[in-house]
Design an enzyme around this catalytic site. Sequence first.
Site, PDB file in Angstrom:
ATOM      1  N   GLU A 111      51.261  39.691 -14.515  1.00  8.08           N
ATOM      2  CA  GLU A 111      52.660  39.291 -14.359  1.00  8.08           C
ATOM      3  C   GLU A 111      53.532  39.505 -15.596  1.00  8.08           C
ATOM      4  O   GLU A 111      54.341  38.658 -15.952  1.00  8.08           O
ATOM      5  CB  GLU A 111      52.726  37.818 -13.917  1.00  8.08           C
ATOM      6  CG  GLU A 111      52.045  37.598 -12.583  1.00  8.08           C
ATOM      7  CD  GLU A 111      52.245  36.195 -12.015  1.00  8.08           C
ATOM      8  OE1 GLU A 111      52.565  36.113 -10.826  1.00  8.08           O
ATOM      9  OE2 GLU A 111      52.082  35.203 -12.749  1.00  8.08           O
ATOM     10  N   ASP A 160      48.346  28.577 -21.237  1.00 14.35           N
ATOM     11  CA  ASP A 160      49.420  29.312 -20.582  1.00 14.35           C
ATOM     12  C   ASP A 160      50.733  28.967 -21.298  1.00 14.35           C
ATOM     13  O   ASP A 160      50.703  28.342 -22.358  1.00 14.35           O
ATOM     14  CB  ASP A 160      49.474  28.988 -19.070  1.00 14.35           C
ATOM     15  CG  ASP A 160      49.923  30.202 -18.259  1.00 14.35           C
ATOM     16  OD1 ASP A 160      51.085  30.609 -18.410  1.00 14.35           O
ATOM     17  OD2 ASP A 160      49.108  30.749 -17.486  1.00 14.35           O
ATOM     18  N   HIS A 190      52.426  35.407 -19.907  1.00 18.82           N
ATOM     19  CA  HIS A 190      51.987  34.005 -19.837  1.00 18.82           C
ATOM     20  C   HIS A 190      51.648  33.440 -21.218  1.00 18.82           C
ATOM     21  O   HIS A 190      50.649  32.746 -21.385  1.00 18.82           O
ATOM     22  CB  HIS A 190      50.784  33.867 -18.899  1.00 18.82           C
ATOM     23  CG  HIS A 190      51.151  33.981 -17.447  1.00 18.82           C
ATOM     24  ND1 HIS A 190      51.642  32.924 -16.717  1.00 18.82           N
ATOM     25  CD2 HIS A 190      51.119  35.039 -16.601  1.00 18.82           C
ATOM     26  CE1 HIS A 190      51.885  33.324 -15.475  1.00 18.82           C
ATOM     27  NE2 HIS A 190      51.583  34.597 -15.378  1.00 18.82           N
TER      28      HIS A 190
END
Length: 555
Positions: A317, A199, A252
């Site tokens: 996201e 990440d 990410h």
Amino acid sequence: MLIAYFLFLISLATCFKVDPLPAVQHITWYNDTVIEINTNLLIADCPSPVVQLAFIRAISTIEKLMWSPYPHSISDYATGPMIESSRVTIQVDDADADLQLGVDESYNLTITPKNITIHAATTWGALHSLTTLQQLVVYSQDGRFLIPLSVEIVDKPNFPHRGVMIDSARNFLTVKSILDQIDIMALVKMNSLHWHLVDTQSWPLALESYPEMIQDAYSPEEVYSKSDIKYVIDYARSRGVRIIPEIDMPGHARAGWRKVDPSIVECADAFWTDAAVEPPPGQLNITSNRTYEVITNLYNELSELFIDNYFHVGNDELQVKCFPQLELQNSTVVQLLSHYLDEALPIFFNIPERKLIMWDDILLSTVSVPKLPPNITLQVWHEPTGIKNLTSRGYDVIVSLYDFLYLDCGYAGFVTNDPRYAESDGNIEFNNGQAGSWCGPYKSYQRIYVFDILANLTESEQKHVLGAEAPLWSEQVDSTVITSKIWPRVAALAESLWSGNKDAKGNHRTYEFTKRIFNFREYIVKMGYDASPLAPKYCIMNPHACDLFKIPPDF
Ligand SMILES: *[C@@H]1O[C@H](CO)[C@@H](O)[C@H](O)[C@H]1NC(C)=O
Ligand SMILES: *[C@@H]1O[C@H](CO)[C@@H](O)[C@H](O)[C@H]1NC(C)=O
Ligand SMILES: *[C@@H]1O[C@H](CO)[C@@H](O)[C@H](O)[C@H]1NC(C)=O
Ligand SMILES: *[C@@H]1O[C@H](CO)[C@@H](O)[C@H](O)[C@H]1NC(C)=O
Ligand SMILES: *[C@@H]1O[C@H](CO)[C@@H](O)[C@H](O)[C@H]1NC(C)=O
Ligand SMILES: *[C@@H]1O[C@H](CO)[C@@H](O)[C@H](O)[C@H]1NC(C)=O
Ligand SMILES: *[C@@H]1O[C@H](CO)[C@@H](O)[C@H](O)[C@H]1NC(C)=O
Ligand SMILES: *[C@@H]1O[C@H](CO)[C@@H](O)[C@H](O)[C@H]1NC(C)=O
Ligand SMILES: *[C@@H]1O[C@H](CO)[C@@H](O)[C@H](O)[C@H]1NC(C)=O
């Protein structure tokens, strides 16, 4: 004669209903007698080395644990002759079937006074039969191993995908701690470990294509070599657990990538609140050709390492505020995301048989595209309505709704120097509420158990639900607490996905499940795992003394 008659009566009176978790689909108890087995059980005609090793593990666990479930007393298991044959027959129909999504995991297990016989469709079904067998054996107070006599079990899972997600990027997870999770998953017949490897915070994965990426590991010790990864994959496979890797892209993404070329990461130096949902920010540079060159090399190398047909490529996201202003002036976010998919999907699909998993954001968020190739599986984590939305459009889904299955909720927040914890009028709502837990309260085993992943779906929509997965994001998790945060809670999901959470009348079978999960927790603690207590031990020793209602309502 009188004594024999007396023993016979005891054997009739003692209801020896051992209770493996997950509950099996069908069990026939011909009578309530128990029989003694010695632990020198052998396999007759072993179908494969994987089954042989699983058998040895099961028998040695039985011997080591000397398990007896609560509530019990000396007289409970006081009778029974010795089983005639110490040879366990394990017949496997298709010993070559590969461990992939949808492989036949069914098995039948029969115990008679003569012998124990197992018939499984595949090696993977045979492994499940052995975790049942090991949980059927009870150690009596007078020092004998007993198993219920004259039992026939016919068993198979309701859903093909039964999983847990772990995150080794927010905090490093040692290989040992990952193997522990696999051991317990196998015991509850869960078959998929989704490994969120990297990440923005760290890149612990050592690869030959770009060795410089592990400069963004937390330390040289907090790195997975390729042989570590192979070891985990083989270890999991020999326990019937698939490893599904995730490289989260194009959001990410920061750690590791920026060491290859800083120009393939956007907004890496912004303050996190200006560009991300948590520190630090970063996502891949969608307009740069170099980005796709790096993705190609990474993905091809990882595809040689990970043997599962499914690969998770993230897509959650994506932050509009991280895209460069210049790009946003020229194109819409949807155009940028479409460009990413146009470039990246051919790279991913270039691997034969490869199937992809993405988070539901790609179709159901403000930064989404209208459609995807229909063979992409979506992991639904936002709203319950997302399950119906995507299955009605023909996509396969894995259910991971945060409000039911996220294991990291309920521990307040991790962001630092947060003034809202100070007691003041303005902070009352915060501190009386979730106090910084973005996904609400802790999801207890009871909430997980009664969650129905097929709610409100038509029959054809239901066919697209592959199963479910409980994610444990690791902002506040590392190897020291991972086991206690996952177990025994996730055993509730394991049972619900294997044989369901309802009885024949359609009510949640929590009344019997409570005893099962309480005992399962004691069982794995005895095996040496630090699983959390669920209640005072008093409640385990006194079934239903701690129920909320004296006569529980149907629900
Ligand atoms: C239980 O079944 C076994 C084997 O079928 C038989 O030998 C035994 O007598 C039965 N016991 C009772 C109490 O019925
Ligand atoms: C096991 O016992 C059953 C009868 O209960 C018998 O039919 C079968 O042949 C036995 N199997 C072996 C391998 O001994
Ligand atoms: C188990 O038994 C059931 C019922 O007899 C049968 O339909 C099924 O095919 C059997 N499964 C295996 C793996 O032997
Ligand atoms: C992203 O790539 C484009 C095209 O190569 C380049 O102009 C831009 O500078 C890159 N962004 C960053 C942050 O380096
Ligand atoms: C990127 O690749 C595309 C298509 O291969 C090509 O048209 C374009 O010129 C390349 N851009 C750069 C900056 O290399
Ligand atoms: C955006 O458009 C301007 C003006 O047409 C052009 O100079 C620039 O290269 C474009 N930027 C991107 C990232 O496409
Ligand atoms: C999935 O669909 C894509 C795009 O249509 C195709 O290229 C790929 O071969 C398909 N993959 C599988 C495993 O069917
Ligand atoms: C099913 O429908 C009920 C009632 O409309 C709703 O409250 C619930 O959230 C829905 N559940 C799912 C999983 O869609
Ligand atoms: C699914 O969700 C999308 C995005 O919110 C919405 O536009 C669409 O109408 C929904 N489709 C169905 C079938 O519910």
